[in-house]
Scaffold this active site. Structure first.
Site, PDB file in Angstrom:
ATOM      1  N   SER A 124       0.824  -1.203   0.000  1.00  0.00           N
ATOM      2  CA  SER A 124       0.000   0.000   0.000  1.00  0.00           C
ATOM      3  C   SER A 124       0.853   1.245   0.000  1.00  0.00           C
ATOM      4  O   SER A 124       1.906   1.294   0.647  1.00  0.00           O
ATOM      5  CB  SER A 124      -0.888   0.001   1.244  1.00  0.00           C
ATOM      6  N   TYR A 142      -2.251   5.720  -4.745  1.00  0.00           N
ATOM      7  CA  TYR A 142      -3.255   6.781  -4.760  1.00  0.00           C
ATOM      8  C   TYR A 142      -2.706   7.920  -5.597  1.00  0.00           C
ATOM      9  O   TYR A 142      -1.556   8.335  -5.399  1.00  0.00           O
ATOM     10  CB  TYR A 142      -3.542   7.299  -3.348  1.00  0.00           C
ATOM     11  N   THR A 194      -5.900   3.001  -7.261  1.00  0.00           N
ATOM     12  CA  THR A 194      -7.162   2.932  -6.519  1.00  0.00           C
ATOM     13  C   THR A 194      -8.101   4.023  -7.011  1.00  0.00           C
ATOM     14  O   THR A 194      -7.753   5.210  -6.998  1.00  0.00           O
ATOM     15  CB  THR A 194      -6.900   3.093  -5.018  1.00  0.00           C
ATOM     16  N   LYS A 220      -8.257  -0.526  -9.433  1.00  0.00           N
ATOM     17  CA  LYS A 220      -8.907  -1.155  -8.280  1.00  0.00           C
ATOM     18  C   LYS A 220     -10.025  -0.248  -7.762  1.00  0.00           C
ATOM     19  O   LYS A 220      -9.843   0.962  -7.631  1.00  0.00           O
ATOM     20  CB  LYS A 220      -7.874  -1.369  -7.169  1.00  0.00           C
ATOM     21  N   HIS A 264     -13.393  -1.220  -1.466  1.00  0.00           N
ATOM     22  CA  HIS A 264     -12.484  -0.791  -0.408  1.00  0.00           C
ATOM     23  C   HIS A 264     -12.888  -1.418   0.927  1.00  0.00           C
ATOM     24  O   HIS A 264     -12.828  -0.779   1.992  1.00  0.00           O
ATOM     25  CB  HIS A 264     -12.493   0.743  -0.308  1.00  0.00           C
TER      26      HIS A 264
END
Lengths: 375, 375, 375, 375
Positions: free
Chosen positions: C114, C138, C164, C240, C264
């Site tokens: 992440s 992100y 994402t 995603k 999420h």
């Protein structure tokens, strides 16, 4: 005029009456009234099914004069919530079936007396001599005895014979089996004193189950109904206990004048459908040929409205009347019937239905099943 | 600027506000605000229904500048979550309806004042003189009195008249009947002081039910709406309490400028459908002819998004505002409205909706059984 | 070889790991991992939805050699249950993301690190240098910073970039707001040390929400994805957070190589559909154009089988890995992944599926909705 | 004649027997009998599914002589509720499988003995030498051993071979894993003494899972069934564990004489459908080609009626027999079978079904969302 005693003013719903009744009844009697067959699926279905219907009310309709008076088989009733036959009212209060008859008459409702009453049908009649009353009949193997019951009902001024079709044998109510249910000393099925087996109180389980097994005729078939209807004439015959469209048509074809959708309050065949779910098929099947009644799970006037909107001519209530009777005798019965009547009137007003006919016009829908809410 | 007091920072959801409110309210007042009619099926349905909808969000849309300002009947509102009419705000806090009006105005929301306010409509107006306000009207049997209310509302600068259609009689809220609900000493329905029966506090059960029975007109019908609309002119008339497509069309055909899908927060006809389930039919029925509003069960901005996505021009909230008012007066109302607004904005951003128009584009679905799987 | 410590032998299900983890975590950390957005409808939907699917297993198939190895974007994985990106692994154990990476690599699973890790992506890489790893991104308003992250991921040998799409703003997890969630002293988002606002810890509510609001780009749109994909090249880009068929096609049309159905973990838009309910539409939409992954609510190998049977190339698990990590570090992660792998193999054998391809062949059905079971 | 001891008269339902059994069993044994695989979805589904069926009973049918005797594969049974194979009866009472066989024979039911019995199949036979008995077979990797079992079953007078198809590996019953389930000292799988691995009791988790993994053949396929059927001849082969229409047809095409819809009591693949939901598809698939049996979740004669009405030739019960055996040995088994038989007879009478054929005629419906209401 029957006046509800002060303590009834705290009973705001039929469920409140059940709580009050339970406090006054022996556990054996309460269990007898409350219970359903086996796992009690159908007992629960009857009531729970109402929660799946929606009332799509209309607005801005003149509901200043709600009209709920109607007729059943030609007799006037003040409102279409009537008293279903239930057994053993003297378990609930000393006055028993006479109290029920008296209260129903005073309210302008209609009482269908049970063969299994703890009061003779003649005594019931004398308690409400001017009221329209019906007599519920179980067909016995002993057809002469059955004929005598019919003759007595005619002589006592009953206005219709309700033949129960759903009880060839008795459904098993586990609570009664566990309790070894039997009538207490001093109470007896008064209409059947000539028919009681001498050894009825011997044995395990429910006394009533033994009685039914010894006396009811599980070989009674549609063609036999023709003879019953002939014996009952000129009284009309209503067949009670119907769940199916084809059976409803068969009843009419064999001499019945009306059909009554019922599963015996969930006390006979477990897994039978909720009566409110069976009603529309029966209504469609008979069309304009006859009146259709329904009982099962009705605990409020709003429930009654659902049934009327689905085509019932009238709705019968059993346990609610017993809770009223146990809570406060005739006053309790009157209290319950008044409550249900007023709830019906209010629900009709809020639904935009000034009269019973208008309830048929597209007011009720069965709810869609959400996919996500089941396990 | 209204500033939420520090203790409000721990109130993270509308349900938190309800808990805080309950601590401050008398049980009678809390019950009055909370309860629904009869078995409260519809009260529960209103909220539970949202759990049957799905938001099929879009991604990678520019949501950096969410636009939630809109108009209702031509008046600007900062966001489409508005304050539904509810009675008796001085039960919740001393400042009562004035606090509500002040908070709504400051947030750029719109307050629809109730006929049953504990503050005169003129005083409500003076609390938020520059804000767009609506006035909710019950049509009384006394049409002159009704006309005077309309005239007062016009004079006080209200911008629309909301005619409640779902209350020909009052629904029975069992809690109020049990509590013998009545206004405490010192509070009165200020708009109706000329209309109060002298013996209103005498009798069992809900005082409000007695008032409605004595004053509201259950004979009010669609054709009468034309006259009300004429009296209200130039103010537009909104009909509130609609559940059906045909009633929505009738409202427009009889002079209404907009329709408001509502079942009175589940307080009138039990078994009425959830408003969010009724909304799509009404939206389809009126097409582009008018704006459609909805209330019922909205407890979050995400719920509001569902309603907007199904075609509501704006969403009204009743109980959430009362919880805010009881929790902290005007600051509490502002807290609730701010919470709902921010939740709406966030939900729109997460759903990929930069503005209100885009919410209409295929974002919401009702969770249903899979198509094709039923015989 | 990572060996689960003895106490892990009592952990028989993923839920057992959650119980063990909860005992070891601070309430703030546990809440952060566990919670979903708002009313947590979607959090519950994700898991509960599996209970609406049926596995119509085949019998008498040779399942003596179950084959669960597959590839994702061309890289080998030993079984198709992979590690979803989740934040802050050092909240769970001191070794943090390095432990996760090590365990995933040892099992032949794949770890998607992440952006919000408490370990730099380079350190994660060094913990599992030879394993296939993905990096979750992100997109920041600061596109240069975003580009530097991409460059670092490429340099550190990551094999794909997972963009994402469902987090233009942060969903509101009420528990975090109540807890004032923030990282404890000593932990930091190591990949973002250059990007942290100086005043991040000031303010009420969730620190993470403030970070996302200040840095993430809510204006990021599909056309921008083309540039990201170009920067990421030669690494493939996976999008995603997709729920919709049209978004899946848009992703492919704008440079994505694969799509990942996710909401999420129910932490962004409440009332979003369960991912397992969204998966089939996405699979149908992309056909053979790309691989489809899914996460959300998978708590057993049987759940994973449902997802694979509905067309997922692989299933990602987030919280289960965190429970393993908190329960016993790398050994706990290995324990969870081993458990899930073995459950998947057993479920495939019992379903008559010797390999992953055969799971696609008519094994899974969505259950019909029973009409009677909803309120 | 086996006489139920007095204390059994208080056991009114199968669930009562379970309560009594639980009091007498070790927790490990009770858990072994009760539990299902993994999350136990299928265990619950099997039983809960019956609550989604409705019995639309007929009235006024002659049900005075209910006829429940039938044949299975040509052998007479007194009623179509038969004893499913279950393991380890000596865990329940000292007499074990011999008690079960004796009680089943006396009632005119049929006992299908399990390969995993704690009594040799020859001893089981000697306990009920004149009764029709079936033998349940797991196909071992060691085909010679398998052949010897078949030969022994033939020699001992068994009338059919039931090949279990749903157990290529053992489903994971978490309770057994937690308990480290193993047979207590003194009990052994008597049919398999030559086949027991020497180290069976070593290791964590369920001993039975280790046994199955070491001996059962997960490579057994349809074409191998032909050889088994040939070895079994002249005994007919029944394939047990079928859920799918295509598998049912395959079974017949590979030598089976009948199929048995079963998911092993919810003990193998979790998320498998309820057997009662799978039954209709299998019945339709095989048409008149063979008899179809079903087990799973049957806890009353009314449940059995649902299965018969959906086309089952006979219904097998597993756990109910174990509860009877644990509660009171052979008398308990006889008590349970008598209870179920009497419930079936009563339910048939109440449903208007004088014989088994008439149950097939439109009596049962699955409760479904109303037709037409889904877009």
């Amino acid at each position: 005029m029957i006046q509800p005693p002060a303590q009834l003013s705290s009973l705001v719903t039929v469920d409140d009456y059940e709580v009050a009744a339970r406090e006054r009844l022996t556990p054996m009697a309460y269990d007898y009234y409350r219970s359903g067959a086996d796992e009690e699926h159908t007992l629960r279905r009857n009531r729970d099914a109402f929660a799946r219907y929606e009332l799509w009310y209309r607005t801005m309709v003149d509901v200043s004069s709600p009209r709920v008076a109607t007729t059943v088989l030609g007799d006037d009733v003040a409102f279409p919530i009537l008293v279903a036959p239930t057994a053993y009212h003297r378990l609930a209060c000393a006055e028993g079936e006479r109290a029920t008859a008296r209260a129903a008459a005073e309210l302008g409702s209609l009482y269908c007396a049970s063969t299994l009453a703890t009061t003779t049908l003649e005594d019931v009649a004398s308690a409400a001599p001017d009221a329209a009353r019906w007599f519920q009949l179980y067909v016995h193997k002993d057809r002469d005895f059955t004929a005598r019951l019919l003759a007595r009902a005619k002589a006592a001024g009953y206005r219709a014979i309700v033949v129960t079709a759903d009880t060839p044998v008795l459904g098993r109510r586990c609570a009664d089996v566990r309790n070894g249910f039997c009538l207490p000393d001093g109470l007896v099925m008064e209409n059947l004193v000539d028919a009681l087996p001498p050894d009825l109180r011997e044995g395990a389980g429910s006394e009533l189950a033994r009685f039914v097994a010894s006396r009811h005729d599980p070989a009674f078939v549609w063609s036999d109904l023709v003879a019953i209807a002939a014996q009952a004439a000129p009284l009309p015959v209503v067949v009670k206990g119907i769940a199916r469209a084809d059976d409803a048509r068969r009843a009419l074809d064999h001499g019945a004048r009306a059909v009554w959708v019922s599963n015996h309050g969930g006390r006979q065949l477990d897994l039978a459908p909720a009566t409110i779910d069976a009603l529309p098929e029966v209504v469609r099947a008979v069309g304009d040929r006859c009146e259709v009644y329904v009982d099962g799970g009705v605990r409020s006037g709003t429930h009654a409205l659902v049934a009327l909107a689905l085509g019932a001519r009238a709705v019968f209530v059993g346990r609610p009347v017993l809770w009223g009777l146990a809570a406060a005798g005739a006053e309790g019965v009157a209290g319950v019937l008044t409550l249900l009547r007023d709830e019906l009137i209010r629900a009709m007003q809020l639904a935009g239905c000034p009269d019973l006919e208008s309830t048929r016009d597209d007011v009720v829908r069965r709810r869609l099943a959400p996919a996500g809410s089941f396990p």
